[in-house]
Design an enzyme around this catalytic site. Structure first.
Site, PDB file in Angstrom:
ATOM      1  N   ASP A   1      59.843 -18.245 -10.199  1.00 36.21           N
ATOM      2  CA  ASP A   1      60.849 -19.230 -10.593  1.00 36.21           C
ATOM      3  C   ASP A   1      61.879 -18.522 -11.464  1.00 36.21           C
ATOM      4  O   ASP A   1      61.854 -18.618 -12.686  1.00 36.21           O
ATOM      5  CB  ASP A   1      60.157 -20.370 -11.361  1.00 36.21           C
ATOM      6  CG  ASP A   1      61.068 -21.563 -11.494  1.00 36.21           C
ATOM      7  OD1 ASP A   1      62.167 -21.542 -10.907  1.00 36.21           O
ATOM      8  OD2 ASP A   1      60.682 -22.516 -12.185  1.00 36.21           O
TER       9      ASP A   1
ATOM     10  N   TYR B   1      60.864  -7.762  -4.048  1.00 39.67           N
ATOM     11  CA  TYR B   1      60.109  -8.208  -2.888  1.00 39.67           C
ATOM     12  C   TYR B   1      60.793  -7.923  -1.544  1.00 39.67           C
ATOM     13  O   TYR B   1      60.325  -8.354  -0.516  1.00 39.67           O
ATOM     14  CB  TYR B   1      59.774  -9.693  -2.974  1.00 39.67           C
ATOM     15  CG  TYR B   1      60.906 -10.596  -3.400  1.00 39.67           C
ATOM     16  CD1 TYR B   1      62.021 -10.767  -2.621  1.00 39.67           C
ATOM     17  CD2 TYR B   1      60.830 -11.279  -4.609  1.00 39.67           C
ATOM     18  CE1 TYR B   1      63.051 -11.584  -3.011  1.00 39.67           C
ATOM     19  CE2 TYR B   1      61.862 -12.112  -5.018  1.00 39.67           C
ATOM     20  CZ  TYR B   1      62.973 -12.261  -4.213  1.00 39.67           C
ATOM     21  OH  TYR B   1      64.000 -13.070  -4.602  1.00 39.67           O
TER      22      TYR B   1
ATOM     23  N   CYS C   1      60.465 -26.977 -50.797  1.00 36.17           N
ATOM     24  CA  CYS C   1      59.790 -28.096 -50.116  1.00 36.17           C
ATOM     25  C   CYS C   1      58.321 -27.712 -49.877  1.00 36.17           C
ATOM     26  O   CYS C   1      58.017 -26.626 -49.360  1.00 36.17           O
ATOM     27  CB  CYS C   1      60.486 -28.383 -48.788  1.00 36.17           C
ATOM     28  SG  CYS C   1      59.637 -29.600 -47.784  1.00 36.17           S
TER      29      CYS C   1
ATOM     30  N   GLU D   1      52.608 -14.651  -1.054  1.00 35.91           N
ATOM     31  CA  GLU D   1      52.722 -14.202  -2.449  1.00 35.91           C
ATOM     32  C   GLU D   1      53.364 -15.297  -3.294  1.00 35.91           C
ATOM     33  O   GLU D   1      53.925 -16.259  -2.760  1.00 35.91           O
ATOM     34  CB  GLU D   1      53.532 -12.902  -2.529  1.00 35.91           C
ATOM     35  CG  GLU D   1      54.956 -13.063  -2.079  1.00 35.91           C
ATOM     36  CD  GLU D   1      55.745 -11.757  -2.172  1.00 35.91           C
ATOM     37  OE1 GLU D   1      55.182 -10.698  -2.441  1.00 35.91           O
ATOM     38  OE2 GLU D   1      56.969 -11.834  -1.965  1.00 35.91           O
TER      39      GLU D   1
ATOM     40  N   LYS E   1      55.898 -17.519  -5.461  1.00 39.30           N
ATOM     41  CA  LYS E   1      57.351 -17.701  -5.461  1.00 39.30           C
ATOM     42  C   LYS E   1      57.806 -17.755  -6.919  1.00 39.30           C
ATOM     43  O   LYS E   1      57.470 -18.687  -7.648  1.00 39.30           O
ATOM     44  CB  LYS E   1      57.721 -18.987  -4.728  1.00 39.30           C
ATOM     45  CG  LYS E   1      59.222 -19.189  -4.645  1.00 39.30           C
ATOM     46  CD  LYS E   1      59.572 -20.341  -3.730  1.00 39.30           C
ATOM     47  CE  LYS E   1      61.070 -20.460  -3.548  1.00 39.30           C
ATOM     48  NZ  LYS E   1      61.842 -20.499  -4.768  1.00 39.30           N
TER      49      LYS E   1
ATOM     50  N   LYS F   1      56.542 -25.158  -1.678  1.00 31.72           N
ATOM     51  CA  LYS F   1      56.873 -25.521  -3.054  1.00 31.72           C
ATOM     52  C   LYS F   1      55.762 -26.375  -3.673  1.00 31.72           C
ATOM     53  O   LYS F   1      55.305 -27.337  -3.063  1.00 31.72           O
ATOM     54  CB  LYS F   1      58.189 -26.315  -3.092  1.00 31.72           C
ATOM     55  CG  LYS F   1      59.411 -25.501  -2.702  1.00 31.72           C
ATOM     56  CD  LYS F   1      59.728 -24.514  -3.790  1.00 31.72           C
ATOM     57  CE  LYS F   1      61.141 -24.346  -4.181  1.00 31.72           C
ATOM     58  NZ  LYS F   1      62.082 -25.258  -4.481  1.00 31.72           N
TER      59      LYS F   1
ATOM     60  N   CYS G   1      64.570 -35.187 -45.883  1.00 30.69           N
ATOM     61  CA  CYS G   1      63.358 -34.521 -45.412  1.00 30.69           C
ATOM     62  C   CYS G   1      62.178 -35.491 -45.526  1.00 30.69           C
ATOM     63  O   CYS G   1      61.957 -36.077 -46.587  1.00 30.69           O
ATOM     64  CB  CYS G   1      63.106 -33.258 -46.246  1.00 30.69           C
ATOM     65  SG  CYS G   1      61.491 -32.524 -45.924  1.00 30.69           S
TER      66      CYS G   1
ATOM     67  N   CYS H   1      59.797 -33.994 -48.570  1.00 30.14           N
ATOM     68  CA  CYS H   1      60.161 -33.898 -49.986  1.00 30.14           C
ATOM     69  C   CYS H   1      61.304 -34.835 -50.362  1.00 30.14           C
ATOM     70  O   CYS H   1      61.630 -34.986 -51.534  1.00 30.14           O
ATOM     71  CB  CYS H   1      60.518 -32.453 -50.352  1.00 30.14           C
ATOM     72  SG  CYS H   1      62.071 -31.923 -49.601  1.00 30.14           S
TER      73      CYS H   1
ATOM     74  N   CYS I   1      65.714 -28.993 -43.796  1.00 30.72           N
ATOM     75  CA  CYS I   1      65.508 -29.483 -45.152  1.00 30.72           C
ATOM     76  C   CYS I   1      66.278 -28.531 -46.083  1.00 30.72           C
ATOM     77  O   CYS I   1      66.182 -27.312 -45.948  1.00 30.72           O
ATOM     78  CB  CYS I   1      64.016 -29.462 -45.474  1.00 30.72           C
ATOM     79  SG  CYS I   1      63.686 -29.728 -47.221  1.00 30.72           S
TER      80      CYS I   1
HETATM   81  S1  IVH Z   1      61.811 -13.340  -0.167  1.00 24.44           S
HETATM   82  C1  IVH Z   1      65.718 -14.001   2.728  1.00 24.44           C
HETATM   83  N1  IVH Z   1      59.993 -13.650  -1.963  1.00 24.44           N
HETATM   84  O1  IVH Z   1      63.442 -17.898  -3.777  1.00 24.44           O
HETATM   85  C2  IVH Z   1      65.152 -14.347   1.435  1.00 24.44           C
HETATM   86  N2  IVH Z   1      62.063 -14.772  -2.313  1.00 24.44           N
HETATM   87  O2  IVH Z   1      64.333 -20.414  -2.719  1.00 24.44           O
HETATM   88  C3  IVH Z   1      63.914 -13.568   1.220  1.00 24.44           C
HETATM   89  N3  IVH Z   1      62.146 -16.050  -4.395  1.00 24.44           N
HETATM   90  O3  IVH Z   1      66.538 -16.735  -2.658  1.00 24.44           O
HETATM   91  C4  IVH Z   1      63.424 -13.846  -0.087  1.00 24.44           C
HETATM   92  N4  IVH Z   1      60.129 -15.559  -5.093  1.00 24.44           N
HETATM   93  O4  IVH Z   1      65.551 -15.674  -4.814  1.00 24.44           O
HETATM   94  C5  IVH Z   1      61.231 -13.984  -1.605  1.00 24.44           C
HETATM   95  N5  IVH Z   1      58.246 -13.800  -3.464  1.00 24.44           N
HETATM   96  C6  IVH Z   1      59.488 -14.113  -3.121  1.00 24.44           C
HETATM   97  C7  IVH Z   1      60.310 -14.946  -3.914  1.00 24.44           C
HETATM   98  C8  IVH Z   1      61.587 -15.263  -3.463  1.00 24.44           C
HETATM   99  C9  IVH Z   1      61.243 -16.217  -5.376  1.00 24.44           C
HETATM  100  C10 IVH Z   1      63.480 -16.667  -4.431  1.00 24.44           C
HETATM  101  C11 IVH Z   1      64.591 -15.887  -3.807  1.00 24.44           C
HETATM  102  C12 IVH Z   1      65.165 -16.811  -2.776  1.00 24.44           C
HETATM  103  C13 IVH Z   1      64.733 -18.141  -3.287  1.00 24.44           C
HETATM  104  C14 IVH Z   1      64.710 -19.180  -2.208  1.00 24.44           C
END
Ligand code: IVH
Length: 723
Positions: A157, A266, A474, A153, A155, A357, A451, A454, A469
């Site tokens: 941010d 999650y 303007c 799934e 990740k 990543k 500015c 103007c 400005c």
């Molecule tokens: S599962 C034991 N699923 O990424 C940790 N974490 O870099 C299980 N994160 O600390 C985490 N998306 O805060 C999981 N789909 C996802 C995530 C996710 C972002 C974060 C989470 C974790 C950090 C690690």
């Protein structure tokens, strides 16, 4: 980037030393650098390097410690979780530590991860079981054969969060913090719209039910927030993650509420909860989240081999720009909870999951010039023009510079070689320059005191970073205001683009926004290039705009701090100008979602602009709707909500759009649905009624088919709208 290394490439050459003493010294420098950036990230919420740069540093340190294990120290960042020292919010301990994820950057690393967990499992199973148990286990394994091995799934941010529920009520929400304990942000989490929807949340007999996930700020909410920050003369957030962090860690939860955060869960970390819910796999957990309206990511892939995992990762990377939230990779997780338990965790990471990543896309180019643009609120924004570079098929020739402080902090000069980063579909930003590469022909960047349009003085209000400005009249401000007035989310006057707006102002045919409705056909022939057909078209577009919904008119006025969202809220509460002009600061404050600054400025704005409003009133024929049903479709939460309106065609119907739409834009499609009482969601679930597929519709279409959701192409959709 870094204070000690001029660039990451120099970091990579950093260990080309033969002497062990040099290596030891430089490993120490690297550790200090990592600690310094951890502090900026966790304590100050002001990271100076990107996450991927940080990861690279961390990875490099790990590599060198692997090569020279005798140099590993107890205090190395690889050996202990970073611990921030300063807190203003209440600090609380997690029930079980919130560890983070290990990283993989290459397919080989991912394959090695798979080998590792398989080996551990083998050992575990040999040592743990008696003969009878082994037989039982074999039987179970047979069953497991048809079960998915991995779930992959996105990740997110964002920021890790733990939410503890008692009898179905949120009792405690704690940030990840140092993993052992974090900050109590319960009241702030309660402001998240999508959490209010899960009314039939999970109720189990255990005292506590814990779910973990990630708090993020959607890209669209980030854009709106930064727009507001600019208008208020404040420093913009550099990315949605920082904006989410800054918004979540507020002492005052009403500030968090205005910032509009989102959440994706999650994990159910407590074994007793999993047992009580009788769920054995992560796939079942996601299913449960779906049924109980617990916000989670609906786009995940079930995989049965590492090759399928690679494919899933590739798909997620391709979908990256389609998500309305930033992702920085993919997470590969073992599906079965029994297996997870056996495979176990290290002090830092689960062995049963790993993160892939995405590399942030970075290129070097030349800063060619900086221009200062005046916006409709009078703020001067520096725009960097760079030597065009191709980043993943997109030619980039401009980058954001935010404000003059940022230029000074980075020490940029015209002619500098610069490092540019583009992650996801965020506008590219300049990370750093390379002063050591200067040849002497570089020039200082001009910071205007007047500015550029103007010539009036530029002012910087106390405590603000923005230059403004000082001239209310303007020409450039009026041009920007007019352009906004005619834009799609305002009066939607096709044909009134930048050039026409500028020409109308230049010829003094338009001095205020209302003048648009007093133009005559002959006026337009004066501005050159206008043929009979285009004059007629523009006139009919102006005519049509007279009946636009009231929220659009409010938005079009360009009231400070009032964008489309706030305009919709105002239109819900005031059905016409007469009512809105009578609104006082006090009555406005009674409305949810209207903050102090906005409540103060609205009456001031109407007082100052009453002449223009009266002119508009004479010409506009805005349909008056009752306050309950004024067609406003204020989007809230994950899926957007529409005012309950039982009579419309798509009331209670949810649409999901996917693929490349060729006959209309996403905004136009949403508007068509919302006008008919329906709502548009970015994620598919069983509750979705229609999935509209454009060109190259991918995984969403497949999922919709699986869920038995009605699939429409663009023409089917248009027919549905028309009938
Ligand atoms: S599962 C034991 N699923 O990424 C940790 N974490 O870099 C299980 N994160 O600390 C985490 N998306 O805060 C999981 N789909 C996802 C995530 C996710 C972002 C974060 C989470 C974790 C950090 C690690």
């Amino acid at each position: 980037m870094l204070s000690l290394f001029s660039s990451l490439s120099s970091v990579s050459h950093f260990f080309n030393f033969t002497k062990k003493s040099d290596i030891k010294k430089n490993i120490e420098i690297l550790r200090r650098e990592i600690s310094h950036h951890s502090q900026l990230y966790y304590e100050k919420n002001e990271p100076k390097i990107s996450d991927s740069e940080f990861d690279e540093l961390f990875h490099l340190l790990k590599k060198w410690e692997e090569k020279y294990p005798e140099l590993i120290t107890e205090n190395s960042p690889t050996q202990k979780i970073y611990s921030p020292k300063n807190y203003s919010l209440q600090k609380e301990k997690h029930i079980v530590p919130m560890i983070s994820l290990g990283n993989c950057f290459t397919k080989t690393e991912l394959k090695e991860w798979e080998k590792r967990w398989k080996k551990i499992l083998e050992k575990e199973e040999i040592s743990l079981f008696s003969n009878e148990e082994k037989k039982q286990k074999k039987r179970k394994q047979k069953k497991r054969k048809d079960e998915t091995i991995y779930i992959v799934e996105p990740k997110f941010d964002g920021l890790g969060i733990s939410c503890v529920y008692e009898k179905g009520k949120l009792k405690r929400a704690i940030t990840r913090g140092d993993g052992e304990s974090g900050e109590n942000v319960t009241e702030n989490i309660k402001t998240i719209a999508s959490l209010k929807k899960n009314k039939n949340s999970i109720k189990i007999s255990s005292d506590e039910f814990e779910v973990r996930g990630e708090v993020v700020m959607k890209k669209s909410d980030f854009k709106t927030l930064n727009q507001k920050m600019i208008e208020e003369g404040k420093k913009e957030f550099s990315n949605p993650r920082n904006a989410a962090a800054g918004s979540l860690r507020q002492i005052d939860s009403s500030v968090t509420k205005k910032r509009k955060l989102s959440i994706f869960f999650y994990e159910i970390p407590l074994e007793k909860n999993i047992n009580e819910l009788h769920i054995e796999t992560y796939a079942e957990t996601l299913q449960l989240f779906n049924e109980k309206n617990i916000p989670h990511c609906t786009q995940y892939f079930e995989c049965n081999s590492i090759e399928e995992v690679f494919e899933a990762i590739e798909k997620i990377e391709k979908m990256r720009t389609d998500f309305n939230f930033d992702i920085d990779g993919a997470v590969v997780k073992i599906n079965n909870y029994q297996l997870r338990k056996k495979i176990g965790t290290t002090a830092h990471h689960p062995r049963w999951a790993t993160a892939w990543k995405f590399p942030a896309i970075k290129v070097t180019t030349i800063l060619e010039k900086v221009e200062w643009q005046v916006g409709r609120t009078g703020v001067l924004t520096p725009v960097a023009y760079i030597k065009p570079v191709n980043i993943e098929g997109v030619i980039v020739s401009r980058a954001t510079l935010h404000n003059s402080d940022n230029i000074e902090e980075k020490g940029l000069m015209i002619g500098d070689e610069i490092l540019l980063e583009r992650s996801g579909d965020v506008i590219p930003k300049i990370l750093q320059c390379f002063p050591e590469k200067r040849t002497g022909i570089e020039k200082k960047i001009f910071i205007p005191t007047q500015c550029p349009e103007c010539g009036n003085d530029v002012v910087k209000k106390n405590g603000e970073v923005a230059l403004r400005c000082s001239n209310e009249n303007c020409k450039k401000i009026l041009q920007a205001k007019l352009k906004h007035f005619a834009s799609k989310k305002a009066m939607n006057i096709t044909g009134l683009g930048t050039e026409v707006c500028n020409a109308l102002i230049e010829k003094k045919l338009v001095k205020t926004l209302a003048d648009i409705y007093f133009l005559e056909e002959n006026d337009l022939y004066e501005i050159g290039n206008f043929k009979e057909k285009s004059v007629k078209n523009l006139f009919s577009a102006i005519e049509k705009s007279k009946t636009q919904d009231f929220w659009r008119v409010i938005n079009a006025l360009g009231i400070p701090f009032v964008g489309a969202g706030t305009a919709k809220i105002l239109a819900k509460n005031y059905k016409n100008f007469a009512q809105l002009m009578n609104a006082t600061e006090e009555t406005l404050l009674e409305i949810d979602d209207i903050g102090e600054k906005t409540a103060k400025i609205i009456p001031e704005f109407f007082k100052k602009n009453s002449h223009i409003i009266h002119q508009l009133q004479k010409k506009l024929n805005t349909p008056e709707k009752t306050n309950e049903n004024n067609g406003s479709n204020v989007k809230n939460g994950e899926n957007g909500e529409n005012g309950e309106n039982k009579t419309l065609k798509f009331t209670n119907k949810t649409f999901v759009f996917t693929g490349k739409l060729t006959q209309f834009s996403r905004d136009e499609a949403s508007e068509m649905v919302e006008k008919n009482g329906g709502k548009v969601s970015s994620s598919l679930s069983k509750k979705t009624n229609f999935c509209v597929c454009g060109e190259k519709a991918g995984s969403k279409k497949t999922k919709a088919e699986k869920l038995g959701i009605e699939i429409l192409n663009e023409n089917d959709f248009l027919k549905k709208i028309e009938t």
